[in-house]
Design a protein around this motif. Structure first.
Motif, short mmCIF file in Angstrom:
data_model
loop_
_atom_site.label_atom_id
_atom_site.label_comp_id
_atom_site.label_asym_id
_atom_site.label_seq_id
_atom_site.Cartn_x
_atom_site.Cartn_y
_atom_site.Cartn_z
N ASP A 218 0.85 -1.19 0.00
CA ASP A 218 0.00 0.00 0.00
C ASP A 218 0.89 1.24 0.00
O ASP A 218 2.11 1.14 -0.18
CB ASP A 218 -0.98 0.00 1.18
CG ASP A 218 -0.29 -0.10 2.53
OD1 ASP A 218 0.85 0.37 2.65
OD2 ASP A 218 -0.89 -0.65 3.48
N SER A 219 0.28 2.39 0.21
CA SER A 219 1.03 3.65 0.09
C SER A 219 2.08 3.81 1.18
O SER A 219 2.96 4.66 1.06
CB SER A 219 0.05 4.83 0.13
OG SER A 219 -0.68 4.84 1.34
N ARG B 134 -5.50 3.36 0.66
CA ARG B 134 -4.04 3.22 0.57
C ARG B 134 -3.62 2.18 -0.47
O ARG B 134 -2.49 2.21 -0.96
CB ARG B 134 -3.46 2.83 1.93
CG ARG B 134 -3.59 3.91 3.00
CD ARG B 134 -2.95 3.44 4.29
NE ARG B 134 -3.09 4.42 5.37
CZ ARG B 134 -2.25 5.43 5.57
NH1 ARG B 134 -1.19 5.58 4.79
NH2 ARG B 134 -2.44 6.27 6.57
N ARG B 135 -4.52 1.23 -0.77
CA ARG B 135 -4.18 0.17 -1.73
C ARG B 135 -4.34 0.60 -3.18
O ARG B 135 -3.70 0.06 -4.08
CB ARG B 135 -5.09 -1.04 -1.47
CG ARG B 135 -4.68 -1.88 -0.29
CD ARG B 135 -3.72 -2.98 -0.71
NE ARG B 135 -4.28 -3.82 -1.78
CZ ARG B 135 -3.55 -4.58 -2.58
NH1 ARG B 135 -2.23 -4.57 -2.47
NH2 ARG B 135 -4.11 -5.33 -3.50
N ARG C 176 -6.05 -2.83 -6.02
CA ARG C 176 -7.11 -2.20 -5.22
C ARG C 176 -7.63 -3.23 -4.23
O ARG C 176 -7.35 -4.42 -4.32
CB ARG C 176 -8.24 -1.69 -6.11
CG ARG C 176 -9.02 -2.76 -6.83
CD ARG C 176 -10.07 -2.13 -7.74
NE ARG C 176 -10.96 -3.11 -8.35
CZ ARG C 176 -10.70 -3.80 -9.45
NH1 ARG C 176 -9.53 -3.60 -10.05
NH2 ARG C 176 -11.56 -4.67 -9.94
N THR D 133 -0.03 5.88 -6.16
CA THR D 133 -1.18 5.58 -5.31
C THR D 133 -2.17 6.75 -5.28
O THR D 133 -1.87 7.86 -5.72
CB THR D 133 -0.72 5.25 -3.88
OG1 THR D 133 0.02 6.37 -3.36
CG2 THR D 133 0.17 4.02 -3.88
N LYS E 282 -8.33 -8.39 -1.79
CA LYS E 282 -7.21 -7.80 -2.51
C LYS E 282 -7.23 -8.25 -3.96
O LYS E 282 -7.42 -9.44 -4.26
CB LYS E 282 -5.88 -8.21 -1.86
CG LYS E 282 -5.69 -7.67 -0.45
CD LYS E 282 -4.35 -8.08 0.10
CE LYS E 282 -4.12 -7.50 1.50
NZ LYS E 282 -2.80 -7.90 2.05
N ARG F 280 -9.02 -3.93 0.04
CA ARG F 280 -8.41 -4.26 1.32
C ARG F 280 -8.98 -5.57 1.87
O ARG F 280 -8.23 -6.49 2.20
CB ARG F 280 -8.63 -3.13 2.33
CG ARG F 280 -8.09 -3.42 3.72
CD ARG F 280 -6.58 -3.43 3.74
NE ARG F 280 -6.03 -2.12 3.44
CZ ARG F 280 -4.72 -1.86 3.35
NH1 ARG F 280 -3.84 -2.85 3.51
NH2 ARG F 280 -4.29 -0.66 3.06
#
Length: 526
Positions: free
Chosen positions: A404-405, A427-428, A442, A413, A447, A444
């Motif tokens: 993630d970021s 964040r993903r 993308r 991102t 995934k 959470r």
């Protein structure tokens, strides 16, 4: 607001020149085909007649009808339906024939309305062998050719003996690859550009390794003069999905959890109200969910993946076995997906878009790996996209699968201000570009990593709702062929999304122009 830009295709090749229909060698399918296809009609007639007898027959229902003086009417009706169904199937069999040309497969069928279908071999996307439960008793198979022309563009040839289906599949894959196939069954490579003939002992290139390299092919034993050369390309087994893991993955699926919660709620309501009608009212939903889970188990049972010179080979199924062959370079997009219930085992599911697949066959034909470890998922990905065009592909893929970021990577991102739109997964959301493909991640709780080769980009789009316009963000989409993979990077910065759209359109045009002919064996000598 949405914008849309098609990726311009490269120059189209000339249309294949086929001989006249009368010059082709037309063949019929196996004579047992009417029996294999007609049993469903007889079974449906038995169910309908039984239901009508129970509802409108003599008093006492079906038992009274069979034991009374009217028993012969039911048997006569069933015999009439069976005779009509069998006669129609036999007539349909006599009116069905197929022929294999140099460039096209032809299929004739129809009784009242005659149809003739053509499938261009240079547009062949995959070749499947399907063996339903009834056909397995007779050792018969149905050959299905999927072409790049939409959901209903396939040609089904069935039923054939298993050995005949294997030989025909090998012949079609050889022709689709750019080999010239002798009528006696032998395959000879196409002549060289200078007009000289290729050596008679030429063999197909060996199957690629997972790292993208090609080992030297091993020539088979020399054939006797005048003997036909087998077309069946050797295959190298890659992996097999254990049955225990498949069952555990279905138990850990969202459909199973939903079914258990629904069943528990029904039991609680039934005992709280004392109404047993709640159980009967919920039965269709329970049967639907149970049927889906049962279909997953039986359809993905004994899932095997192998690689051969003519493509990726998949074999799976319990009640109905399927053998799929996807030629190299025909996969349009790949998705690696992991639900939250699989996270502890680090299991992943790999799905693909293949032109021609879709509709009712989408769930059965678009799975490259039903459940596997991360290493297995990346190995399967390397079979259809051996080269990502980056120095450290594993690091890029790992960042796409669970980064993630907050973890440094090459992914662009979504900005922090998008957390109000997607507080869980913002964040993903992101993307990265390699020399061979576009990767979009993308999700959470679930995934998702989508991989699209540049040359397989169909068109691109940007969408921007009112809240996104206010925040200065937009969602980027890659439009692929019909299938389970819908590549998207949501809530990107508007400037990043616009720049990605312009650059990806240019990359797609360049990659498609350099992709060469559809017939992949013709590229081996380039």
């Amino acid at each position: 607001m949405s914008t849309h830009e098609p990726a311009q295709p490269g120059p189209a090749g000339p249309e294949p020149v086929e001989p006249e229909a009368d010059e082709l060698h037309w063949r019929r399918v196996h004579p047992v085909t009417p029996l294999v296809r007609g049993w469903a009609v007889v079974g449906a007639a038995i169910v309908i007649l039984g239901q009508q007898s129970l509802e409108g027959g003599p008093r006492g229902g079906l038992i009274a009808l069979l034991s009374g003086e009217y028993w012969w009417t039911l048997l006569a009706a069933l015999a009439a339906v069976a005779l009509v169904g069998w006669g129609y199937s036999v007539l349909a069999w006599r009116m069905t024939s197929f022929a294999i040309g140099e460039e096209t497969v032809h299929l004739r069928r129809g009784i009242l309305f005659r149809q003739q279908r053509h499938a261009r071999l240079d547009r062949l996307q995959s070749v499947d062998i399907r063996q339903p439960l009834v056909a397995r008793f007779f050792g018969l198979c149905e050959l299905t050719l999927e072409t790049a022309g939409g959901t209903d563009s396939g040609v089904a040839i069935g039923f054939l003996k298993g050995s005949d289906a294997d030989e025909l599949r090998a012949e079609l894959l050889a022709r689709a690859a750019g080999l010239k196939v002798a009528r006696a069954g032998g395959a000879v490579p196409a002549p060289a550009p200078d007009g000289t003939a290729a050596p008679q002992d030429a063999v197909l290139p060996a199957a690629p390794r997972p790292d993208g390299t090609h080992p030297a092919p091993e020539p088979g034993p020399a054939a006797a003069p005048g003997a036909s050369v087998t077309l069946e390309a050797p295959q190298v087994p890659v992996l097999t999905v254990p049955v225990g893991r498949l069952i555990a993955s279905v138990v850990r699926s969202g459909a199973m959890i939903t079914l258990l919660v629904w069943a528990l709620a029904v039991v609680v309501v039934m005992f709280a109200t004392g109404e047993w009608a709640v159980l009967s009212a919920s039965l269709p939903a329970v049967l639907g969910a149970g049927g889906y889970l049962f279909g997953r188990l039986t359809g993905e049972f004994d899932f095997r993946v192998a690689i051969s010179p003519d493509g990726v080979r998949l074999r799976h199924g319990m009640l109905e076995t399927r053998s799929q062959t996807i030629p190299p370079g025909r996969v349009q997009a790949v998705r690696l997906v992991q639900s939250v219930l699989w996270r502890g085992r680090d299991w992943w599911r790999v799905q693909v878009n293949v032109a021609g697949y879709g509709g009712d066959s989408e769930d059965k034909n678009s799975v490259l790996l039903p459940v596997g470890t991360r290493d297995e998922a990346l190995t399967v990905l390397s079979l259809v996209l051996p080269d990502l065009g980056v120095d450290e592909p594993r690091r890029v893929l790992d960042a796409g699968l669970d980064g993630d970021s907050r973890t440094p990577s090459a992914y662009v991102t979504a900005p922090r201000r998008t957390r109000i739109l997607d507080p869980v997964a913002w964040r993903r959301n992101g993307f990265t570009v390699t020399g061979r493909a576009l990767l979009l991640r993308r999700g959470r709780m679930v995934k998702i990593l989508d991989v699209v080769p540049h040359e397989r980009t169909q068109s691109l789009g940007l969408s921007q709702g009112p809240w996104q316009r206010r925040l200065g963000v937009a969602s980027f989409q890659v439009h692929s062929t019909e299938g389970p993979v819908h590549p998207e990077a949501p809530h990107l910065d508007a400037a990043d999304a616009a720049r990605l759209m312009a650059e990806q359109a240019r990359r797609a045009r360049t990659a498609r122009a350099a992709a060469g002919p559809e017939r992949w064996m013709e590229r081996q000598g380039e």
